[in-house]
Design a protein around this motif. Structure first.
Motif, PDB file in Angstrom:
ATOM      1  N   SER A   1      35.795 -48.508  37.003  1.00  0.00           N
ATOM      2  CA  SER A   1      34.302 -48.975  37.133  1.00  0.00           C
ATOM      3  C   SER A   1      33.512 -49.970  35.793  1.00  0.00           C
ATOM      4  O   SER A   1      34.022 -49.765  34.710  1.00  0.00           O
ATOM      5  CB  SER A   1      33.060 -47.620  36.861  1.00  0.00           C
ATOM      6  OG  SER A   1      32.238 -48.014  36.150  1.00  0.00           O
ATOM      7  N   THR A   2      32.748 -50.767  36.145  1.00  0.00           N
ATOM      8  CA  THR A   2      32.831 -51.630  34.599  1.00  0.00           C
ATOM      9  C   THR A   2      31.434 -51.560  34.817  1.00  0.00           C
ATOM     10  O   THR A   2      31.095 -52.669  33.604  1.00  0.00           O
ATOM     11  CB  THR A   2      32.911 -53.308  35.744  1.00  0.00           C
ATOM     12  OG1 THR A   2      32.399 -53.164  36.766  1.00  0.00           O
ATOM     13  CG2 THR A   2      34.279 -53.957  36.338  1.00  0.00           C
TER      14      THR A   2
ATOM     15  N   ALA B   1      29.376 -38.344  36.400  1.00  0.00           N
ATOM     16  CA  ALA B   1      27.943 -38.868  37.080  1.00  0.00           C
ATOM     17  C   ALA B   1      27.431 -37.741  38.590  1.00  0.00           C
ATOM     18  O   ALA B   1      28.308 -38.674  39.055  1.00  0.00           O
ATOM     19  CB  ALA B   1      27.608 -40.416  37.274  1.00  0.00           C
ATOM     20  N   GLY B   2      26.416 -37.183  38.323  1.00  0.00           N
ATOM     21  CA  GLY B   2      26.517 -36.361  39.795  1.00  0.00           C
ATOM     22  C   GLY B   2      27.913 -35.947  39.672  1.00  0.00           C
ATOM     23  O   GLY B   2      28.478 -35.027  38.886  1.00  0.00           O
ATOM     24  N   ASP B   3      28.502 -35.944  41.240  1.00  0.00           N
ATOM     25  CA  ASP B   3      29.702 -34.765  41.449  1.00  0.00           C
ATOM     26  C   ASP B   3      30.985 -36.591  41.684  1.00  0.00           C
ATOM     27  O   ASP B   3      32.218 -36.030  42.000  1.00  0.00           O
ATOM     28  CB  ASP B   3      30.107 -34.485  43.267  1.00  0.00           C
ATOM     29  CG  ASP B   3      29.320 -35.428  43.585  1.00  0.00           C
ATOM     30  OD1 ASP B   3      29.331 -36.080  44.292  1.00  0.00           O
ATOM     31  OD2 ASP B   3      29.823 -34.573  44.669  1.00  0.00           O
ATOM     32  N   LYS B   4      30.488 -37.123  40.526  1.00  0.00           N
ATOM     33  CA  LYS B   4      31.819 -38.662  40.890  1.00  0.00           C
ATOM     34  C   LYS B   4      32.426 -38.409  39.717  1.00  0.00           C
ATOM     35  O   LYS B   4      31.182 -38.628  39.099  1.00  0.00           O
ATOM     36  CB  LYS B   4      31.081 -39.291  41.563  1.00  0.00           C
ATOM     37  CG  LYS B   4      31.046 -39.802  43.398  1.00  0.00           C
ATOM     38  CD  LYS B   4      31.097 -40.887  43.724  1.00  0.00           C
ATOM     39  CE  LYS B   4      31.203 -40.744  45.215  1.00  0.00           C
ATOM     40  NZ  LYS B   4      29.417 -40.598  45.806  1.00  0.00           N
ATOM     41  N   VAL B   5      33.086 -39.421  39.342  1.00  0.00           N
ATOM     42  CA  VAL B   5      33.796 -39.247  38.178  1.00  0.00           C
ATOM     43  C   VAL B   5      34.860 -41.067  38.447  1.00  0.00           C
ATOM     44  O   VAL B   5      34.313 -41.464  38.943  1.00  0.00           O
ATOM     45  CB  VAL B   5      35.230 -38.582  37.414  1.00  0.00           C
ATOM     46  CG1 VAL B   5      34.923 -37.621  37.179  1.00  0.00           C
ATOM     47  CG2 VAL B   5      35.973 -38.467  38.835  1.00  0.00           C
ATOM     48  N   TYR B   6      34.221 -41.543  37.077  1.00  0.00           N
ATOM     49  CA  TYR B   6      34.261 -43.300  37.101  1.00  0.00           C
ATOM     50  C   TYR B   6      35.266 -43.561  35.598  1.00  0.00           C
ATOM     51  O   TYR B   6      35.286 -42.490  34.301  1.00  0.00           O
ATOM     52  CB  TYR B   6      33.414 -44.033  36.610  1.00  0.00           C
ATOM     53  CG  TYR B   6      32.465 -44.102  37.420  1.00  0.00           C
ATOM     54  CD1 TYR B   6      32.397 -44.390  39.020  1.00  0.00           C
ATOM     55  CD2 TYR B   6      31.423 -42.466  37.986  1.00  0.00           C
ATOM     56  CE1 TYR B   6      31.990 -44.222  40.131  1.00  0.00           C
ATOM     57  CE2 TYR B   6      30.170 -42.469  39.652  1.00  0.00           C
ATOM     58  CZ  TYR B   6      30.642 -43.508  39.977  1.00  0.00           C
ATOM     59  OH  TYR B   6      29.944 -43.146  41.318  1.00  0.00           O
ATOM     60  N   THR B   7      35.979 -44.286  35.483  1.00  0.00           N
ATOM     61  CA  THR B   7      36.689 -44.098  34.067  1.00  0.00           C
ATOM     62  C   THR B   7      36.937 -45.820  33.816  1.00  0.00           C
ATOM     63  O   THR B   7      36.302 -47.225  34.530  1.00  0.00           O
ATOM     64  CB  THR B   7      38.126 -43.820  34.190  1.00  0.00           C
ATOM     65  OG1 THR B   7      39.216 -44.637  32.310  1.00  0.00           O
ATOM     66  CG2 THR B   7      39.039 -44.764  35.593  1.00  0.00           C
ATOM     67  N   THR B   8      37.226 -46.225  32.411  1.00  0.00           N
ATOM     68  CA  THR B   8      37.061 -47.495  32.026  1.00  0.00           C
ATOM     69  C   THR B   8      38.507 -47.358  30.735  1.00  0.00           C
ATOM     70  O   THR B   8      38.650 -46.609  30.119  1.00  0.00           O
ATOM     71  CB  THR B   8      36.541 -48.605  31.584  1.00  0.00           C
ATOM     72  OG1 THR B   8      36.827 -50.200  31.071  1.00  0.00           O
ATOM     73  CG2 THR B   8      35.278 -47.989  30.430  1.00  0.00           C
ATOM     74  N   GLY B   9      39.142 -48.269  30.570  1.00  0.00           N
ATOM     75  CA  GLY B   9      40.192 -48.190  29.695  1.00  0.00           C
ATOM     76  C   GLY B   9      40.272 -49.832  28.802  1.00  0.00           C
ATOM     77  O   GLY B   9      39.525 -51.195  28.843  1.00  0.00           O
TER      78      GLY B   9
ATOM     79  N   VAL C   1      30.821 -46.280  23.249  1.00  0.00           N
ATOM     80  CA  VAL C   1      30.355 -46.048  24.248  1.00  0.00           C
ATOM     81  C   VAL C   1      29.170 -45.965  25.260  1.00  0.00           C
ATOM     82  O   VAL C   1      28.285 -45.652  24.807  1.00  0.00           O
ATOM     83  CB  VAL C   1      31.180 -45.012  25.170  1.00  0.00           C
ATOM     84  CG1 VAL C   1      31.905 -45.254  27.005  1.00  0.00           C
ATOM     85  CG2 VAL C   1      32.334 -44.957  24.268  1.00  0.00           C
ATOM     86  N   THR C   2      28.986 -46.891  26.083  1.00  0.00           N
ATOM     87  CA  THR C   2      27.663 -46.520  26.958  1.00  0.00           C
ATOM     88  C   THR C   2      27.762 -46.972  28.156  1.00  0.00           C
ATOM     89  O   THR C   2      28.489 -47.184  29.146  1.00  0.00           O
ATOM     90  CB  THR C   2      27.145 -48.422  26.672  1.00  0.00           C
ATOM     91  OG1 THR C   2      26.451 -48.149  25.051  1.00  0.00           O
ATOM     92  CG2 THR C   2      25.373 -47.870  26.632  1.00  0.00           C
ATOM     93  N   SER C   3      27.005 -45.916  29.125  1.00  0.00           N
ATOM     94  CA  SER C   3      27.012 -45.622  30.355  1.00  0.00           C
ATOM     95  C   SER C   3      26.439 -46.520  30.953  1.00  0.00           C
ATOM     96  O   SER C   3      26.059 -46.254  30.425  1.00  0.00           O
ATOM     97  CB  SER C   3      27.832 -44.298  30.742  1.00  0.00           C
ATOM     98  OG  SER C   3      27.445 -43.811  32.471  1.00  0.00           O
ATOM     99  N   ASN C   4      26.104 -47.321  31.584  1.00  0.00           N
ATOM    100  CA  ASN C   4      25.251 -47.651  32.798  1.00  0.00           C
ATOM    101  C   ASN C   4      25.160 -47.017  34.119  1.00  0.00           C
ATOM    102  O   ASN C   4      24.594 -47.613  34.684  1.00  0.00           O
ATOM    103  CB  ASN C   4      25.525 -49.765  32.839  1.00  0.00           C
ATOM    104  CG  ASN C   4      25.402 -49.992  31.397  1.00  0.00           C
ATOM    105  OD1 ASN C   4      24.446 -49.174  30.945  1.00  0.00           O
ATOM    106  ND2 ASN C   4      25.721 -50.405  30.662  1.00  0.00           N
ATOM    107  N   ILE C   5      26.031 -46.042  34.372  1.00  0.00           N
ATOM    108  CA  ILE C   5      26.099 -45.475  35.767  1.00  0.00           C
ATOM    109  C   ILE C   5      24.597 -44.611  35.903  1.00  0.00           C
ATOM    110  O   ILE C   5      25.398 -43.440  35.250  1.00  0.00           O
ATOM    111  CB  ILE C   5      27.307 -44.622  35.434  1.00  0.00           C
ATOM    112  CG1 ILE C   5      28.393 -46.052  35.933  1.00  0.00           C
ATOM    113  CG2 ILE C   5      27.030 -44.346  37.195  1.00  0.00           C
ATOM    114  CD1 ILE C   5      29.909 -45.013  35.892  1.00  0.00           C
ATOM    115  N   PRO C   6      23.820 -44.555  36.284  1.00  0.00           N
ATOM    116  CA  PRO C   6      22.664 -43.593  36.514  1.00  0.00           C
ATOM    117  C   PRO C   6      23.519 -42.767  36.640  1.00  0.00           C
ATOM    118  O   PRO C   6      24.422 -41.732  37.335  1.00  0.00           O
ATOM    119  CB  PRO C   6      21.644 -44.116  38.049  1.00  0.00           C
ATOM    120  CG  PRO C   6      22.380 -45.393  38.121  1.00  0.00           C
ATOM    121  CD  PRO C   6      23.662 -45.645  38.036  1.00  0.00           C
ATOM    122  N   GLY C   7      22.578 -40.987  35.964  1.00  0.00           N
ATOM    123  CA  GLY C   7      22.715 -40.182  36.232  1.00  0.00           C
ATOM    124  C   GLY C   7      24.331 -39.464  35.594  1.00  0.00           C
ATOM    125  O   GLY C   7      24.875 -38.025  35.977  1.00  0.00           O
TER     126      GLY C   7
END
Lengths: 104, 150
Positions: free
Chosen positions: B56-57, B130-138, B77-83
């Motif tokens: 995820s970007t 976020a919710g039942d989904k997972v995201y990553t970046t590195g 770290v800042t997450s801009n992913i809602p929820g």
């Protein structure tokens, strides 16, 4: 309360920025004592909880790779000047740490 | 004297209970020993509940390109992913890659800043739930002097 924790909480717009510093060795358990050649036992804070006016806002689990004398910062939306932020932490040997401050 | 002994002991017991139980109540979740003991980043992500995360970007990872001292590497770290409910930091080539896991509740912004130890040059990976989904970046950080040596 001991003096092992330093805290600052400041409003930036409608968000409170909190910065915390805890005095702790954060020993990994992987380092050798140079004099004896034996491993230095792990000694690290592994759980930290932050509250705003008594209500949890952030729960943290840490491993040994958090730096010595841990620093962490977080942000609370909807907080206001005069609100109380408190931090409770415990290390793997069961020692408790506590600190609180008022948002300015 | 004998009559007064019982309430006195009860009082002491109560004081002990209050003192001892308080930190346990505050630190509700159990420390995830399995995830923190995992030896590879794949296992650590799986054990911490971030397995199969999609790139995820929308996760903004602020780290230095080069860290001269691997024992103090600043990570923001800042997450801009809602929820967003939680986020974890991994140093891929550390003996135990999982560094920390953060769980946000009422009012906390999906943001965290801290200092981590890195054994050597490697990717710092962040996973977000976020919710039942997972995201990553590195992002790779070059480490001049490792932070886990003795």
């Amino acid at each position: 309360m001991d003096n092992s924790m330093k805290m600052r909480a400041k409003m930036q717009g409608d968000v409170a920025e909190v910065k915390v510093l805890i005095k702790h060795v954060m020993e990994t358990g992987l380092r050798k004592d140079k004099a004896t050649g034996k491993l230095i036992p792990a000694h690290f804070i592994n759980q930290v909880n932050a509250t705003l006016n008594g209500k949890t806002v952030l729960d943290m689990q840490w491993g040994v790779a958090i730096s010595q004398n841990p620093f962490f910062g977080f942000k609370i939306k909807g907080a206001k000047t005069g609100d109380k932020v408190a931090i409770s932490a415990v290390d793997n040997l069961g020692t408790n740490f506590y600190g609180e401050t008022v948002i300015s | 004297m004998i009559l007064q002994r019982r309430p006195f002991l009860k009082g002491i017991a109560a004081a002990f209970l209050v003192g001892l139980l308080r930190p346990v109540e505050l630190l509700a979740a159990t420390w995830n020993k399995t995830a923190f003991s995992a030896k590879t980043v794949m296992d650590a992500m799986m054990d911490a509940g971030y397995g199969g995360a999609a790139d995820s970007t929308d996760i903004v990872l602020k780290v230095p390109d080069i860290a001269e001292d691997g024992s103090i590497v600043p990570v923001e770290v800042t997450s801009n992913i809602p929820g967003t409910v939680s986020m974890a930091i991994f140093a891929e080539k550390n003996p135990n890659p999982l560094v920390a896991d953060f769980f946000f509740s009422d009012g906390a912004e999906p943001y965290v800043a801290t200092h981590i130890k890195m054994a050597k040059t490697s990717t710092v990976r962040v996973a977000v739930k976020a919710g039942d989904k997972v995201y990553t970046t590195g992002k790779e950080i070059k480490v001049t002097i490792g932070g886990c040596g003795g």
